[in-house]
Write a protein that holds these residues in place. Structure first.
Motif, PDB file in Angstrom:
ATOM      1  N   GLY A 121      10.904 -41.358 -33.201  1.00 16.83           N
ATOM      2  CA  GLY A 121      11.976 -40.853 -32.347  1.00 16.83           C
ATOM      3  C   GLY A 121      11.452 -40.327 -31.025  1.00 16.83           C
ATOM      4  O   GLY A 121      10.688 -39.363 -30.992  1.00 16.83           O
ATOM      5  N   ASP A 122      11.814 -41.053 -29.942  1.00 16.49           N
ATOM      6  CA  ASP A 122      11.481 -40.579 -28.592  1.00 16.49           C
ATOM      7  C   ASP A 122       9.999 -40.563 -28.262  1.00 16.49           C
ATOM      8  O   ASP A 122       9.567 -39.760 -27.440  1.00 16.49           O
ATOM      9  CB  ASP A 122      12.033 -39.161 -28.373  1.00 16.49           C
ATOM     10  CG  ASP A 122      13.396 -39.233 -27.711  1.00 16.49           C
ATOM     11  OD1 ASP A 122      13.772 -40.320 -27.253  1.00 16.49           O
ATOM     12  OD2 ASP A 122      14.073 -38.190 -27.658  1.00 16.49           O
ATOM     13  N   ILE A 123       9.229 -41.418 -28.901  1.00 15.27           N
ATOM     14  CA  ILE A 123       7.830 -41.573 -28.489  1.00 15.27           C
ATOM     15  C   ILE A 123       7.808 -42.816 -27.593  1.00 15.27           C
ATOM     16  O   ILE A 123       8.112 -43.921 -28.060  1.00 15.27           O
ATOM     17  CB  ILE A 123       6.888 -41.783 -29.697  1.00 15.27           C
ATOM     18  CG1 ILE A 123       7.085 -40.675 -30.733  1.00 15.27           C
ATOM     19  CG2 ILE A 123       5.440 -41.866 -29.233  1.00 15.27           C
ATOM     20  CD1 ILE A 123       6.415 -40.944 -32.062  1.00 15.27           C
ATOM     21  N   TRP A 124       7.501 -42.642 -26.326  1.00 17.59           N
ATOM     22  CA  TRP A 124       7.571 -43.755 -25.368  1.00 17.59           C
ATOM     23  C   TRP A 124       6.203 -44.212 -24.912  1.00 17.59           C
ATOM     24  O   TRP A 124       6.023 -45.361 -24.504  1.00 17.59           O
ATOM     25  CB  TRP A 124       8.414 -43.341 -24.151  1.00 17.59           C
ATOM     26  CG  TRP A 124       9.861 -43.171 -24.490  1.00 17.59           C
ATOM     27  CD1 TRP A 124      10.446 -42.068 -25.005  1.00 17.59           C
ATOM     28  CD2 TRP A 124      10.903 -44.160 -24.386  1.00 17.59           C
ATOM     29  NE1 TRP A 124      11.782 -42.288 -25.226  1.00 17.59           N
ATOM     30  CE2 TRP A 124      12.089 -43.565 -24.848  1.00 17.59           C
ATOM     31  CE3 TRP A 124      10.939 -45.485 -23.942  1.00 17.59           C
ATOM     32  CZ2 TRP A 124      13.313 -44.239 -24.883  1.00 17.59           C
ATOM     33  CZ3 TRP A 124      12.151 -46.160 -23.976  1.00 17.59           C
ATOM     34  CH2 TRP A 124      13.318 -45.542 -24.444  1.00 17.59           C
TER      35      TRP A 124
ATOM     36  N   ILE B 275       7.028 -46.463 -32.799  1.00 20.21           N
ATOM     37  CA  ILE B 275       7.630 -46.549 -31.460  1.00 20.21           C
ATOM     38  C   ILE B 275       8.581 -47.730 -31.457  1.00 20.21           C
ATOM     39  O   ILE B 275       8.178 -48.845 -31.794  1.00 20.21           O
ATOM     40  CB  ILE B 275       6.533 -46.769 -30.386  1.00 20.21           C
ATOM     41  CG1 ILE B 275       5.534 -45.615 -30.396  1.00 20.21           C
ATOM     42  CG2 ILE B 275       7.146 -46.942 -29.003  1.00 20.21           C
ATOM     43  CD1 ILE B 275       4.426 -45.730 -29.360  1.00 20.21           C
ATOM     44  N   ALA B 276       9.825 -47.519 -31.080  1.00 22.11           N
ATOM     45  CA  ALA B 276      10.792 -48.630 -31.060  1.00 22.11           C
ATOM     46  C   ALA B 276      11.138 -48.998 -29.619  1.00 22.11           C
ATOM     47  O   ALA B 276      10.568 -49.933 -29.048  1.00 22.11           O
ATOM     48  CB  ALA B 276      12.025 -48.265 -31.866  1.00 22.11           C
ATOM     49  N   ARG B 277      12.026 -48.220 -28.982  1.00 24.70           N
ATOM     50  CA  ARG B 277      12.481 -48.601 -27.639  1.00 24.70           C
ATOM     51  C   ARG B 277      11.340 -48.594 -26.624  1.00 24.70           C
ATOM     52  O   ARG B 277      11.332 -49.415 -25.705  1.00 24.70           O
ATOM     53  CB  ARG B 277      13.605 -47.671 -27.188  1.00 24.70           C
ATOM     54  CG  ARG B 277      14.901 -47.887 -27.973  1.00 24.70           C
ATOM     55  CD  ARG B 277      15.827 -46.721 -27.791  1.00 24.70           C
ATOM     56  NE  ARG B 277      15.181 -45.468 -28.159  1.00 24.70           N
ATOM     57  CZ  ARG B 277      15.532 -44.270 -27.721  1.00 24.70           C
ATOM     58  NH1 ARG B 277      16.531 -44.157 -26.892  1.00 24.70           N
ATOM     59  NH2 ARG B 277      14.893 -43.188 -28.119  1.00 24.70           N
TER      60      ARG B 277
HETATM   61  C1  LIG Z   1      16.512 -53.284 -31.017  1.00 21.97           C
HETATM   62  C2  LIG Z   1      16.411 -52.230 -32.084  1.00 21.97           C
HETATM   63  C3  LIG Z   1      16.559 -52.579 -33.418  1.00 21.97           C
HETATM   64  C4  LIG Z   1      16.481 -51.633 -34.415  1.00 21.97           C
HETATM   65  N1  LIG Z   1      16.609 -52.023 -35.717  1.00 21.97           N
HETATM   66  C5  LIG Z   1      16.464 -51.116 -36.706  1.00 21.97           C
HETATM   67  C6  LIG Z   1      16.523 -51.508 -38.079  1.00 21.97           C
HETATM   68  O1  LIG Z   1      16.716 -52.671 -38.410  1.00 21.97           O
HETATM   69  N2  LIG Z   1      16.359 -50.556 -39.025  1.00 21.97           N
HETATM   70  C7  LIG Z   1      16.138 -49.233 -38.709  1.00 21.97           C
HETATM   71  O2  LIG Z   1      15.977 -48.395 -39.615  1.00 21.97           O
HETATM   72  N3  LIG Z   1      16.093 -48.838 -37.412  1.00 21.97           N
HETATM   73  C8  LIG Z   1      16.253 -49.734 -36.424  1.00 21.97           C
HETATM   74  N4  LIG Z   1      16.197 -49.326 -35.109  1.00 21.97           N
HETATM   75  C9  LIG Z   1      16.010 -47.903 -34.811  1.00 21.97           C
HETATM   76  C10 LIG Z   1      14.528 -47.644 -34.582  1.00 21.97           C
HETATM   77  O3  LIG Z   1      13.742 -48.027 -35.684  1.00 21.97           O
HETATM   78  C11 LIG Z   1      14.236 -46.188 -34.278  1.00 21.97           C
HETATM   79  O4  LIG Z   1      14.513 -45.394 -35.403  1.00 21.97           O
HETATM   80  C12 LIG Z   1      15.042 -45.639 -33.117  1.00 21.97           C
HETATM   81  O5  LIG Z   1      15.146 -46.572 -32.047  1.00 21.97           O
HETATM   82  C13 LIG Z   1      14.383 -44.344 -32.592  1.00 21.97           C
HETATM   83  O6  LIG Z   1      13.050 -44.605 -32.189  1.00 21.97           O
HETATM   84  P1  LIG Z   1      12.664 -44.730 -30.620  1.00 21.97           P
HETATM   85  O7  LIG Z   1      13.065 -43.416 -29.999  1.00 21.97           O
HETATM   86  O8  LIG Z   1      11.174 -44.985 -30.617  1.00 21.97           O
HETATM   87  O9  LIG Z   1      13.454 -45.876 -30.061  1.00 21.97           O
HETATM   88  C14 LIG Z   1      16.264 -50.267 -34.085  1.00 21.97           C
HETATM   89  C15 LIG Z   1      16.111 -49.912 -32.742  1.00 21.97           C
HETATM   90  C16 LIG Z   1      16.174 -50.865 -31.736  1.00 21.97           C
HETATM   91  C17 LIG Z   1      16.001 -50.436 -30.302  1.00 21.97           C
END
Ligand SMILES: Cc1cc2nc3c(=O)[nH]c(=O)nc-3n(C[C@H](O)[C@H](O)[C@H](O)COP(=O)(O)O)c2cc1C
Length: 225
Positions: A92-95, A116-118
């Motif tokens: 969550g929120d690691i960029w 890290i997702a987004r």
């Molecule tokens: C394009 C995209 C697809 C995602 N798909 C899933 C998913 O299939 N399952 C899940 O648990 N979270 C999913 N997420 C949420 C991320 O795993 C993550 O929990 C959320 O984006 C927060 O992390 P972040 O702040 O690093 O983006 C997705 C996020 C994005 C941006």
């Protein structure tokens, strides 16, 4: 499933009982309810999940009703993790790696791993130990690979639109990408026309070579007959 925990646990038990690969599970934070705090409810759930024998649990530090643009609650990680034995993946929120360092040195010090997702969508070089590349550099390399492997143009354009330019340049630059209708136009925008022409020339030569080989094989077959 966060509000249907018996079903969640039954699914995890089924997976654990029938798979030989590691099973992990990811949750968000639970709201306070019935005189119980968010911490108590989330920890109870984590302990139930841990007892199924999963290999790791991911914690996305937001509540279910929170939108991605709302800041994540980094402060919850260690206070939850210290009560668990199962490895925890903090999310969550690691960029950037800088963010990661800040979290590791503060309230995420007990996490086993980080997710890290987004940040990775925005600039995939966020994982690069030597330092992050500019978005323009990442985009240029990405377009070159897309050209080299003949990726359908709309896929390439879509992915570029997920990448984040610095805020002040973002609007103009994204408008320019939106306006492109082909690899020709994109190559011009990123000043890699020579690269594009070179790949197209080599591809044409290869196609001709294969064509000639096929003609020669056909001729040999005819002569044999
Ligand atoms: C394009 C995209 C697809 C995602 N798909 C899933 C998913 O299939 N399952 C899940 O648990 N979270 C999913 N997420 C949420 C991320 O795993 C993550 O929990 C959320 O984006 C927060 O992390 P972040 O702040 O690093 O983006 C997705 C996020 C994005 C941006």
């Amino acid at each position: 499933l966060l509000e249907n925990q018996d079903v969640l646990i039954a699914i995890l038990e089924k997976l654990k009982g029938n798979l030989s690969i590691p099973v992990s599970c990811k949750i968000r934070l639970l709201d306070p309810k019935d005189n119980r705090t968010s911490h108590e409810r989330t920890l109870d759930l984590l302990k139930r999940i841990e007892s199924t024998g999963v290999s790791a649990i991911g914690i996305h530090c937001r509540f279910t009703h929170e939108r991605p643009r709302q800041p994540g609650h980094w402060e919850v990680f260690d206070e939850l993790i210290q009560e668990l034995r199962v490895p925890v993946i903090a999310n969550g929120d690691i960029w950037t790696l800088k963010d990661l360092g800040r979290l590791k040195n503060t309230t995420g010090s007990l996490a086993t791993a980080f997710m890290i997702a987004r940040g990775a969508q925005a600039n995939v070089s966020c994982f690069r130990k030597e330092g992050q590349l500019t978005c323009h550099e990442v985009m240029t390399e990405y377009i070159k690979l897309a050209i080299l492997y003949d990726m359908p143009y709309p896929n390439c354009k879509y992915t570029l639109m997920q990448m984040a330019y610095p805020e002040e340049e973002r609007i103009d630059f994204q408008k320019n990408i939106v306006a492109c209708r082909s690899y020709d136009q994109l190559a011009e925008l990123f000043a890699i026309q020579d690269y594009l022409q070179d790949v197209l020339k080599k591809r044409k030569e290869k196609a001709e070579e294969i064509d000639n080989q096929e003609q020669a094989t056909k001729k040999i077959r005819l002569e044999v007959i």
